[in-house]
Design a protein around this motif. Structure first.
Motif, mmCIF file in Angstrom:
data_model
loop_
_atom_site.group_PDB
_atom_site.id
_atom_site.type_symbol
_atom_site.label_atom_id
_atom_site.label_comp_id
_atom_site.label_asym_id
_atom_site.label_seq_id
_atom_site.Cartn_x
_atom_site.Cartn_y
_atom_site.Cartn_z
ATOM 1 N N ASP A 12 68.550 42.103 29.526
ATOM 2 C CA ASP A 12 69.805 42.852 29.420
ATOM 3 C C ASP A 12 70.634 42.232 28.315
ATOM 4 O OD1 ASP A 12 72.423 44.052 29.903
ATOM 5 O OD2 ASP A 12 71.637 44.593 31.870
ATOM 6 N N GLU A 14 73.766 42.322 28.073
ATOM 7 C CA GLU A 14 75.035 41.827 28.618
ATOM 8 C C GLU A 14 74.794 40.416 29.150
ATOM 9 O OE1 GLU A 14 77.280 44.519 31.174
ATOM 10 O OE2 GLU A 14 75.902 46.107 30.523
ATOM 11 N N ASP A 16 76.578 38.000 30.051
ATOM 12 C CA ASP A 16 77.391 37.476 31.152
ATOM 13 C C ASP A 16 76.803 37.744 32.528
ATOM 14 O OD1 ASP A 16 79.116 36.672 29.175
ATOM 15 O OD2 ASP A 16 80.570 38.276 29.517
#
Length: 125
Positions: A12, A14, A16
């Motif tokens: 992914d 992202e 975070d």
């Protein structure tokens, strides 16, 4: 493949959210890797023979998840079984054609459903 041998790669862009997924899947008993780049993920799967489940986002920068799945399926030797799951924030996204068999989960993920899906594929020969 047994449940204890399930090794999961989460891809992914992202960054975070990756530590949360890693912690959750490891607490469920899976060896877990994470990667923000689909191109790096392909290399990791090819060079880490134990990875047998790849969970990927569909929409990512350099390469989308569907293309990554296609590339891995085309590159992996026939005797190497890797199962795929799609995790996306796009409620309209549906895999097509040659990846229509890949289950889709929407973000925010129902982690219990993801674990159940991993266990289901981990129990298959």
């Amino acid at each position: 493949m047994t449940l204890s041998s399930a090794q999961v790669l989460v891809v992914d862009d992202e960054i975070d959210i990756l530590p949360e997924y890693q912690e959750f899947f490891e607490s469920a008993g899976f060896t877990t890797y994470t990667c923000v780049c689909p191109l790096e993920a392909i290399k990791l799967v090819l060079h880490t023979p134990g990875v047998n489940v790849v969970i990927t986002d569909l929409r990512m920068g350099k390469l989308d998840g569907a293309s990554m799945i296609r590339e891995l399926r085309a590159t992996l030797p026939p005797e190497r079984r890797v199962d795929f799951l799609i995790l996306t924030g796009d409620a309209t996204a549906q895999p097509v054609d040659d990846i229509a068999d890949v289950p889709v989960f929407l973000k925010p993920a129902d982690t219990d459903a993801l674990v159940a899906a991993i266990r289901a594929v981990a129990g298959r020969p």
